[in-house]
Scaffold this active site. Structure first.
Site, PDB file in Angstrom:
ATOM      1  N   CYS A  41      86.373  90.267  89.031  1.00 47.82           N
ATOM      2  CA  CYS A  41      85.314  91.261  89.174  1.00 47.82           C
ATOM      3  C   CYS A  41      84.017  90.618  89.650  1.00 47.82           C
ATOM      4  O   CYS A  41      83.835  89.401  89.584  1.00 47.82           O
ATOM      5  CB  CYS A  41      85.024  91.947  87.835  1.00 47.82           C
ATOM      6  SG  CYS A  41      86.438  92.740  87.057  1.00 47.82           S
ATOM      7  N   CYS A  72      89.215  93.807  91.492  1.00 45.80           N
ATOM      8  CA  CYS A  72      89.006  94.971  90.636  1.00 45.80           C
ATOM      9  C   CYS A  72      88.836  96.233  91.481  1.00 45.80           C
ATOM     10  O   CYS A  72      88.144  96.231  92.496  1.00 45.80           O
ATOM     11  CB  CYS A  72      87.761  94.742  89.779  1.00 45.80           C
ATOM     12  SG  CYS A  72      87.289  96.144  88.737  1.00 45.80           S
ATOM     13  N   ASP A 445      52.927  78.546 116.957  1.00 42.98           N
ATOM     14  CA  ASP A 445      52.488  79.939 116.919  1.00 42.98           C
ATOM     15  C   ASP A 445      51.051  80.034 116.406  1.00 42.98           C
ATOM     16  O   ASP A 445      50.717  79.524 115.324  1.00 42.98           O
ATOM     17  CB  ASP A 445      53.422  80.743 116.009  1.00 42.98           C
ATOM     18  CG  ASP A 445      53.158  82.223 116.069  1.00 42.98           C
ATOM     19  OD1 ASP A 445      53.753  82.893 116.922  1.00 42.98           O
ATOM     20  OD2 ASP A 445      52.342  82.709 115.256  1.00 42.98           O
TER      21      ASP A 445
END
Length: 498
Positions: A41, A72, A445
């Site tokens: 699970c 599951c 930048d």
């Protein structure tokens, strides 16, 4: 709670705490297997918690299945987000997983794939077993079977098409593999939901919270290309090829409290579905682990307040590498709006018209073959920019450059900056958007150099690069936070003026 890192042995105590509290932040980082039921699970499974002595923990679904456990039917492991620890960066497992996601194992042998990442097949297999708990072929098969399980559960697609969509070329092999992994035949999983729109299907794409979908839509909306994309306040839509069998998709938030996006997909070629879903997961950064990223970035005095303000900010990818490359070139030293205008002109002049039945989705972005000899100056590009676009298109056609997802960041940048008109900023921007590389960092930048100081002054490119060394391997996420911070400051200033 201690962090759970897939590249280290699982911390059983941390797994136990996450399982008992059903902490969604750890969904997909490990799986819980119950020896009494032979079922595995997600840690968020709503079923009653099993006794601790009956629980085993695995770092991947493939490892749980290799140990003899089946998925599951209640929590559905196929809906868990991927484990970002292994899907990002330049280490061998990450590069191999990227190749596998692109379907390399469907085309090449294990030996050939191992050679692509610089290892022998035996060494690669041993590394996968040690770190992921299963060999590459098992990881590959589990991924395909879990996608098939989702299609069987959530759609009305014929089983034959499900087999094709999940990467199986033989229906017999699909049935055998599915039966072995799930202990039931594919048809027994049907729930028969309705279709969404015409023959479109709806799929749930899970993520690990927090996730700022509004922010990623805002980023894409400002760069959207009319005819190719539609981005509104609540969704992202796009047309995709081939031109003779075009498809379309739409992503929006899943209704309710589920940590998932809703994908509406019309794909005339079922065999392309898994690749499209994989691309969207990368483009919308659905497998990121905000906890790990946050722990790294909040060590910085510059980034800590930005992260706390927007812990769900993600790294927006792009649909196509060449499209991102062209737009990066157009964006050199101009505004986002100006670059978008130029890109729109290219789409409407050289893009391929298609019919999708969806208003506003009517053109495909042109490929390199369409732009290699195009005279783009008549669309408003400078002579230098036009030459760079043509040069990149021809280099891609010649194979001198490419967007192979498994190549290391430094190698990618080195090859691209060797082309006329491509500098470090452009190469790193492409790595951020086209490869979704978490450590790409366009240090030149101007906005970054100013935002990183926090006081309006500007750092040199060298100084910013030095400062950002501490932000590795998540520098691309620092870019998104700094850009967003600068945008927020500009909006506040505009409101004050008005």
């Amino acid at each position: 709670m201690a962090d759970i890192r897939d590249h280290d042995p699982l911390d059983i105590r941390a797994c136990e705490q996450a399982r008992l509290s059903r902490d969604a932040r750890f969904d997909g980082l490990f799986f819980t297997a119950v020896t009494s039921t032979r079922i595995y699970c997600r840690p968020v499974c709503p079923a009653p918690s099993p006794k601790a002595q009956n629980v085993r923990y695995y770092g991947s679904a493939a490892a749980a299945e290799a140990a003899g456990f089946r998925p599951c039917l209640r929590c559905r492991p196929e809906l868990a987000p991927g484990n970002d620890a292994w899907q990002r960066g330049d280490h061998v497992i990450a590069r191999t997983l990227k190749l596998m996601e692109e379907g390399t194992l469907d085309e090449l042998s294990m030996d050939a794939m191992a050679e692509r990442v610089g290892l022998g097949a035996r060494q690669l297999r041993r590394l996968f077993v040690e770190r992921l708990g299963a060999p590459p072929i098992s990881v590959h098969t589990t991924r395909r079977l879990l996608f098939a399980k989702q299609l069987l559960t959530e759609t009305t697609m014929p089983v034959t098409e499900v087999a094709l969509a999940s990467g199986f070329r033989s229906l017999r092999r699909f049935h055998a593999a599915f039966q072995q992994a799930n202990r039931i035949a594919p048809r027994e999983l049907r729930r028969h939901p309705g279709a969404v729109q015409g023959d479109a299907i709806a799929l749930r794409l899970g993520y690990r919270p927090p996730y700022d979908f509004e922010a990623i839509l805002g980023f894409l909306r400002g760069r959207s290309l009319p005819g190719v994309e539609l981005v509104d306040e609540h969704s992202y839509s796009r047309v995709f090829g081939p031109a003779d069998m075009p498809g379309w998709l739409r992503l929006s938030a899943w209704p309710g409290d589920d940590h998932a996006l809703r994908l509406e997909l019309h794909c005339p070629q079922p065999a392309r579905m898994l690749a499209i879903v994989t691309k969207l997961r990368r483009m919308f950064d659905l497998d990121a682990n905000p906890k790990s990223i946050g722990e790294a970035l909040t060590q910085s005095a510059v980034l800590k307040p930005l992260w706390r303000k927007r812990p769900g900010l993600r790294l927006p990818g792009g649909w196509d590498g060449f499209e991102i490359a062209v737009r990066a070139i157009l964006g050199q030293q101009v505004s986002v709006a100006a670059a978008r205008t130029l890109a729109s002109r290219i789409v409407h002049r050289y893009g391929t018209p298609v019919v999708t039945g969806v208003p506003g989705l009517e053109r495909l972005f042109p490929g390199p073959e369409a732009l290699a000899d195009a005279d783009l100056r008549e669309l408003g590009l400078t002579t230098a920019r036009a030459a760079t676009v043509r040069g990149v298109a021809q280099a891609l056609l010649d194979g001198r450059i490419d967007f192979r997802s498994e190549q290391p960041l430094d190698e990618f940048v080195e090859r691209w900056v060797a082309l006329p008109g491509i500098g470090e900023w452009t190469a790193h921007y492409m790595a951020m958007r086209a490869l979704s590389h978490p450590d790409a960092f366009p240090a030149a930048d101007l906005i970054l150099r100013r935002a990183a100081t926090g006081d309006g002054s500007m750092l040199s490119t060298k100084a910013l690069s030095s400062l950002a060394e501490a932000w590795r391997p998540w520098r691309a996420y620092s870019v998104m936070h700094l850009w967003r911070s600068a945008s927020d400051v500009a909006k506040t200033a505009t409101k004050k003026v008005s």
